[in-house]
Scaffold this active site. Structure first.
Site, PDB file in Angstrom:
ATOM      1  N   ASP A 177       0.821  -1.151   0.327  1.00  0.00           N
ATOM      2  CA  ASP A 177       0.061   0.026  -0.150  1.00  0.00           C
ATOM      3  C   ASP A 177       0.873   1.422   0.005  1.00  0.00           C
ATOM      4  O   ASP A 177       1.805   1.432   0.810  1.00  0.00           O
ATOM      5  CB  ASP A 177      -0.871  -0.163   1.371  1.00  0.00           C
ATOM      6  N   HIS A 232      -9.268   4.654  -2.581  1.00  0.00           N
ATOM      7  CA  HIS A 232      -8.622   4.704  -1.313  1.00  0.00           C
ATOM      8  C   HIS A 232      -9.418   5.604  -0.445  1.00  0.00           C
ATOM      9  O   HIS A 232     -10.314   6.146  -0.918  1.00  0.00           O
ATOM     10  CB  HIS A 232      -7.398   5.324  -1.563  1.00  0.00           C
ATOM     11  N   ASN A 276      -9.990   0.282  -0.404  1.00  0.00           N
ATOM     12  CA  ASN A 276      -9.094   0.472   0.941  1.00  0.00           C
ATOM     13  C   ASN A 276      -9.702   0.820   2.077  1.00  0.00           C
ATOM     14  O   ASN A 276     -10.135   2.079   1.985  1.00  0.00           O
ATOM     15  CB  ASN A 276      -7.867   1.396   0.564  1.00  0.00           C
TER      16      ASN A 276
HETATM   17  P1  13P Z   1      -9.049   5.049   5.182  1.00  0.00           P
HETATM   18  O1  13P Z   1      -8.186   6.026   5.953  1.00  0.00           O
HETATM   19  O2  13P Z   1     -10.417   5.808   4.792  1.00  0.00           O
HETATM   20  O3  13P Z   1      -9.172   3.800   5.860  1.00  0.00           O
HETATM   21  O4  13P Z   1      -8.182   4.609   3.911  1.00  0.00           O
HETATM   22  C1  13P Z   1      -7.362   3.395   3.744  1.00  0.00           C
HETATM   23  C2  13P Z   1      -6.514   3.529   2.594  1.00  0.00           C
HETATM   24  O5  13P Z   1      -6.844   4.260   1.595  1.00  0.00           O
HETATM   25  C3  13P Z   1      -5.364   2.891   2.699  1.00  0.00           C
HETATM   26  O6  13P Z   1      -4.643   2.966   1.450  1.00  0.00           O
HETATM   27  O1  G3H Z   2      -3.520   5.184   3.440  1.00  0.00           O
HETATM   28  C1  G3H Z   2      -2.509   4.912   4.412  1.00  0.00           C
HETATM   29  C2  G3H Z   2      -3.058   3.624   5.224  1.00  0.00           C
HETATM   30  O2  G3H Z   2      -4.154   3.840   6.136  1.00  0.00           O
HETATM   31  C3  G3H Z   2      -1.750   3.078   5.814  1.00  0.00           C
HETATM   32  O3  G3H Z   2      -1.499   3.941   6.889  1.00  0.00           O
HETATM   33  O4  G3H Z   2       0.913   4.603   6.506  1.00  0.00           O
HETATM   34  O5  G3H Z   2      -0.027   4.842   8.751  1.00  0.00           O
HETATM   35  O6  G3H Z   2       0.384   2.533   7.640  1.00  0.00           O
HETATM   36  P1  G3H Z   2       0.062   3.922   7.503  1.00  0.00           P
HETATM   37 ZN    ZN Z   3      -4.521   4.847   0.672  1.00  0.00          ZN
END
Ligand code: 13P
Ligand code: G3H
Ligand code: ZN
Length: 321
Positions: A82, A220, A264
């Site tokens: 991700d 996302h 996501n």
């Molecule tokens: P949220 O913060 O809405 O859960 O989005 C998660 C995300 O896009 C991870 O890539």
């Molecule tokens: O979009 C981001 C995800 O919520 C992951 O978050 O980079 O804090 O692990 P993180």
């Molecule tokens: Zn994201």
């Protein structure tokens, strides 16, 4: 059972008109919660790992945890990086056997975004991996650029349909994350705002008309930030603001029908976990066995994932299609 390739999960989701839940994994309890819910509801699933998750949990631990999950379940599971922020990180994950990676250079100028995406695509495709890239900026609905002369404005924060076509062609990416008013975290919108679903339809249509087929789009920032969970966090001593707001689940439903193949979700899982742990800390202040608060936290995440895959993404029941 080995990992299932992201390519295969996408093809089936596009055919079956459901969305794959892409849930973020940072530790064992989150992983178990996601996989148990998907196993019980017979849903295929994408586990996604961020750079932050790798820094927190150690890539080797995460790999072994996922191997354990895959070996104890029969549902199809794909593993995805991700928000990869560099070619090097994407390469590491491809070399470790991830079935897909995201290269996120959406903050860079067009040429740079295309160039780094192309480079990741070339390496990934040689190593049986597929690539998600992003065009546009996830700034939330308050930054809607509006429209110019009845058309979508170009070069703005939101993804432009024709630019999406050009970007996919030039970069060769296998799926595209779009900016249609979505954003990360627990404070997405001000008041009654929504995703720009008309734009999403236009993006999907432009890709189809350009001969790119039923091209997979990615949403996302798809947490719905349930008010009742924010309230529970606050009831047990948290201080989440009054202005928490997520994407209405009805919007996600439409996005799924229009063609968002991967959705996501991270924030909702974090909130469910936090609310459950806070409840134990406040109602049982004598408790100091981590299992006594991590088990309810795991259960809360599991029920949340179950709700998403059954009622919003409609991937439940599709594991063995
Ligand atoms: P949220 O913060 O809405 O859960 O989005 C998660 C995300 O896009 C991870 O890539
Ligand atoms: O979009 C981001 C995800 O919520 C992951 O978050 O980079 O804090 O692990 P993180
Ligand atoms: Zn994201």
């Amino acid at each position: 059972m080995p990992l299932t390739h992201t390519r295969e999960l996408f093809a089936k989701a596009l055919k079956g008109k459901y969305a794959l839940g892409a849930f973020n994994v940072n530790n064992m309890e989150l992983l178990q919660a996601i996989v148990e819910a998907c196993e019980e509801e017979k849903a295929p699933v994408m586990l996604q790992i961020s750079k932050g998750a790798r820094d927190y949990a150690n890539p080797v631990y995460l790999k072994k945890l996922i191997e354990a999950a895959v070996s104890t379940t029969t549902i199809p599971i794909a593993v995805h990086l991700d928000h990869g922020d560099s070619f090097e990180l994407c390469k590491q994950c491809i070399d470790e056997g991830f079935t897909s990676v995201m290269i996120d250079a959406s903050h860079e100028p067009w040429e740079k975004n295309v160039e780094v995406t192309r480079r990741v695509v070339e390496y990934a495709h040689k190593h049986n991996c597929v690539v998600e890239s992003e065009l546009g900026h996830l700034v939330g609905a308050q930054f809607d650029d509006g429209e110019e002369g009845g058309n979508y404005s170009t070069g703005g924060h939101y993804t432009h349909p024709e630019e999406a076509v050009q970007f996919v062609r030039e970069s060769g990416c296998d799926s595209l994350a779009v900016a249609i008013g979505n954003s990360h975290g627990a404070y997405k919108f001000k008041g009654e705002q929504h995703l720009d679903l008309e734009r999403l339809k236009a993006i999907k249509k432009a890709l189809m008309d350009a001969g790119l087929g039923d091209y997979p789009l990615v949403l996302h920032g798809a947490s719905s930030v349930p008010k009742e969970i924010a309230q529970k966090i606050n009831q047990y001593g948290g201080t989440m603001g009054e202005d928490t707001a997520g994407v209405p689940e009805a919007d996600i439903e439409i996005a799924r029908r229009v063609g968002c193949t991967k959705v996501n979700i991270d924030t909702d899982l974090r909130m469910a976990m936090t609310a459950a742990i806070r409840e134990v800390f406040v109602t049982k202040p004598k408790e100091f066995d981590p299992r006594k608060y991590l088990a309810p936290a795991r259960k809360a995440v599991k029920e949340l994932v179950r709700h998403k895959i059954k009622n919003v993404l409609c991937s439940a029941g599709h594991a063995f299609d």
